[in-house]
Scaffold this motif. Structure first.
Motif, PDB file in Angstrom:
ATOM      1  N   MET A   1       0.847  -1.184   0.000  1.00 57.10           N
ATOM      2  CA  MET A   1       0.000   0.000   0.000  1.00 57.10           C
ATOM      3  C   MET A   1       0.887   1.240   0.000  1.00 57.10           C
ATOM      4  SD  MET A   1      -3.413   0.389   1.925  1.00 57.10           S
ATOM      5  CE  MET A   1      -4.550   1.124   0.837  1.00 57.10           C
ATOM      6  N   THR A   2       0.517   2.249  -0.752  1.00 57.06           N
ATOM      7  CA  THR A   2       1.324   3.460  -0.837  1.00 57.06           C
ATOM      8  C   THR A   2       0.865   4.484   0.182  1.00 57.06           C
ATOM      9  OG1 THR A   2      -0.141   4.380  -2.516  1.00 57.06           O
ATOM     10  CG2 THR A   2       1.754   3.111  -3.301  1.00 57.06           C
ATOM     11  N   GLU A   3       1.750   5.415   0.473  1.00 59.52           N
ATOM     12  CA  GLU A   3       1.409   6.489   1.398  1.00 59.52           C
ATOM     13  C   GLU A   3       0.400   7.433   0.754  1.00 59.52           C
ATOM     14  OE1 GLU A   3       4.587   8.722   3.136  1.00 59.52           O
ATOM     15  OE2 GLU A   3       5.822   6.941   3.347  1.00 59.52           O
ATOM     16  N   THR A   4      -0.403   8.057   1.575  1.00 51.66           N
ATOM     17  CA  THR A   4      -1.345   9.047   1.099  1.00 51.66           C
ATOM     18  C   THR A   4      -0.571  10.277   0.632  1.00 51.66           C
ATOM     19  OG1 THR A   4      -2.939   8.271   2.721  1.00 51.66           O
ATOM     20  CG2 THR A   4      -3.337  10.441   1.772  1.00 51.66           C
ATOM     21  N   PRO A   5      -0.932  10.842  -0.523  1.00 53.12           N
ATOM     22  CA  PRO A   5      -0.250  12.059  -0.968  1.00 53.12           C
ATOM     23  C   PRO A   5      -0.412  13.173   0.065  1.00 53.12           C
ATOM     24  CG  PRO A   5      -1.595  11.147  -2.723  1.00 53.12           C
ATOM     25  CD  PRO A   5      -1.925  10.375  -1.481  1.00 53.12           C
ATOM     26  N   MET A   6       0.593  14.024   0.137  1.00 54.74           N
ATOM     27  CA  MET A   6       0.546  15.156   1.070  1.00 54.74           C
ATOM     28  C   MET A   6      -0.427  16.210   0.581  1.00 54.74           C
ATOM     29  SD  MET A   6       4.396  16.227   2.031  1.00 54.74           S
ATOM     30  CE  MET A   6       5.487  14.997   2.700  1.00 54.74           C
ATOM     31  N   ARG A   7      -1.056  16.864   1.505  1.00 58.44           N
ATOM     32  CA  ARG A   7      -1.832  18.048   1.154  1.00 58.44           C
ATOM     33  C   ARG A   7      -0.845  19.164   0.828  1.00 58.44           C
ATOM     34  NH1 ARG A   7      -4.856  19.449   5.845  1.00 58.44           N
ATOM     35  NH2 ARG A   7      -5.783  21.054   4.561  1.00 58.44           N
ATOM     36  N   GLU A   8      -1.245  20.070  -0.004  1.00 55.24           N
ATOM     37  CA  GLU A   8      -0.342  21.132  -0.445  1.00 55.24           C
ATOM     38  C   GLU A   8       0.251  21.945   0.705  1.00 55.24           C
ATOM     39  OE1 GLU A   8      -0.013  24.477  -3.929  1.00 55.24           O
ATOM     40  OE2 GLU A   8      -1.964  24.249  -2.937  1.00 55.24           O
ATOM     41  N   PRO A   9      -0.531  22.367   1.711  1.00 53.61           N
ATOM     42  CA  PRO A   9       0.089  23.132   2.795  1.00 53.61           C
ATOM     43  C   PRO A   9       1.194  22.357   3.514  1.00 53.61           C
ATOM     44  CG  PRO A   9      -2.285  23.388   2.874  1.00 53.61           C
ATOM     45  CD  PRO A   9      -1.987  22.314   1.865  1.00 53.61           C
ATOM     46  N   THR A  10       0.998  21.069   3.703  1.00 49.58           N
ATOM     47  CA  THR A  10       2.020  20.247   4.348  1.00 49.58           C
ATOM     48  C   THR A  10       3.282  20.225   3.503  1.00 49.58           C
ATOM     49  OG1 THR A  10       0.362  18.858   5.412  1.00 49.58           O
ATOM     50  CG2 THR A  10       2.561  17.908   5.162  1.00 49.58           C
ATOM     51  N   PHE A  11       3.121  19.988   2.208  1.00 52.20           N
ATOM     52  CA  PHE A  11       4.254  19.970   1.286  1.00 52.20           C
ATOM     53  C   PHE A  11       5.001  21.300   1.320  1.00 52.20           C
ATOM     54  CE2 PHE A  11       6.021  20.723  -2.969  1.00 52.20           C
ATOM     55  CZ  PHE A  11       6.867  19.625  -3.086  1.00 52.20           C
ATOM     56  N   LEU A  12       4.260  22.390   1.326  1.00 51.93           N
ATOM     57  CA  LEU A  12       4.887  23.714   1.306  1.00 51.93           C
ATOM     58  C   LEU A  12       5.597  24.039   2.615  1.00 51.93           C
ATOM     59  CD1 LEU A  12       2.082  25.626  -0.605  1.00 51.93           C
ATOM     60  CD2 LEU A  12       4.352  24.994  -1.490  1.00 51.93           C
ATOM     61  N   VAL A  13       5.029  23.646   3.738  1.00 48.27           N
ATOM     62  CA  VAL A  13       5.678  23.880   5.034  1.00 48.27           C
ATOM     63  C   VAL A  13       6.987  23.087   5.095  1.00 48.27           C
ATOM     64  CG1 VAL A  13       5.517  23.487   7.524  1.00 48.27           C
ATOM     65  CG2 VAL A  13       3.597  24.526   6.297  1.00 48.27           C
ATOM     66  N   LEU A  14       6.940  21.823   4.694  1.00 52.74           N
ATOM     67  CA  LEU A  14       8.167  21.023   4.694  1.00 52.74           C
ATOM     68  C   LEU A  14       9.202  21.600   3.731  1.00 52.74           C
ATOM     69  CD1 LEU A  14       6.773  17.372   4.880  1.00 52.74           C
ATOM     70  CD2 LEU A  14       7.732  18.766   6.737  1.00 52.74           C
ATOM     71  N   THR A  15       8.749  22.081   2.591  1.00 55.34           N
ATOM     72  CA  THR A  15       9.657  22.700   1.623  1.00 55.34           C
ATOM     73  C   THR A  15      10.313  23.941   2.213  1.00 55.34           C
ATOM     74  OG1 THR A  15       8.366  21.845  -0.235  1.00 55.34           O
ATOM     75  CG2 THR A  15       9.822  23.715  -0.689  1.00 55.34           C
ATOM     76  N   ALA A  16       9.533  24.758   2.911  1.00 51.34           N
ATOM     77  CA  ALA A  16      10.086  25.960   3.543  1.00 51.34           C
ATOM     78  C   ALA A  16      11.146  25.597   4.574  1.00 51.34           C
ATOM     79  CB  ALA A  16       8.970  26.780   4.187  1.00 51.34           C
ATOM     80  N   LEU A  17      10.929  24.508   5.292  1.00 54.85           N
ATOM     81  CA  LEU A  17      11.875  24.101   6.338  1.00 54.85           C
ATOM     82  C   LEU A  17      13.064  23.322   5.786  1.00 54.85           C
ATOM     83  CD1 LEU A  17       9.350  23.119   9.138  1.00 54.85           C
ATOM     84  CD2 LEU A  17      10.736  25.204   8.976  1.00 54.85           C
TER      85      LEU A  17
END
Length: 115
Positions: A1-17
C-alpha cells in the motif's frame, strides 16, 4: 500500500523548512514566496500543521528565542521529514512528467491534434 499524498500546505511547510530552520512567520512568508503569493497560510493553519508534523516526527524544534518579549520557536526537518518530502517530490515529479508527455502527444500530428 502506498502512502497518502501530502496536502499542499504540508508539502509547502516542509519545503520551507528544507532550506533552513524557520520560525512560524518566516514559514508563512517563505510559502508565499515559493508559490508566488498564490498560497498565504493563516497562522491557525500553520500552527496546526506544525503541531501535526511535529507529532508525526517530520519536524522538531530547533531552538527558541525571545524577541520583543515574545517566544519565537524555530522548526527544522527531521531525517524522517527529509525522506517524506523527497518521496512526495518524486511522486509529484512523476505525475508532472506523465502530464507533460501526454500534452506533447496531444500537440503532435500522431497524437491526433490539429494545428
Amino acid at each position: 500500500m502506498t502512502e497518502t499524498p501530502m496536502r499542499e500546505p504540508t508539502f509547502l511547510v516542509l519545503t520551507a523548512l528544507a532550506e533552513e530552520p524557520r520560525h512560524g512567520y518566516a514559514v508563512i512568508e517563505d510559502v508565499a514566496a515559493i508559490t508566488g503569493g498564490r498560497v498565504r497560510l493563516r497562522a491557525g493553519t500553520l500552527y496546526a500543521a506544525l503541531d501535526r508534523l511535529r507529532a508525526a516526527g517530520l519536524i522538531e524544534v530547533d531552538r527558541e528565542e525571545v524577541v520583543q518579549s515574545r517566544l519565537r520557536r524555530y522548526y527544522r526537518l527531521t531525517a524522517a521529514g527529509e525522506r517524506s518530502l523527497a518521496t512526495e517530490t518524486a511522486r509529484l515529479r512523476s505525475q508532472a512528467t506523465v502530464a507533460e508527455r501526454r500534452l506533447q502527444l496531444r500537440r503532435t500530428p500522431l497524437g491526433g491534434a490539429t494545428a
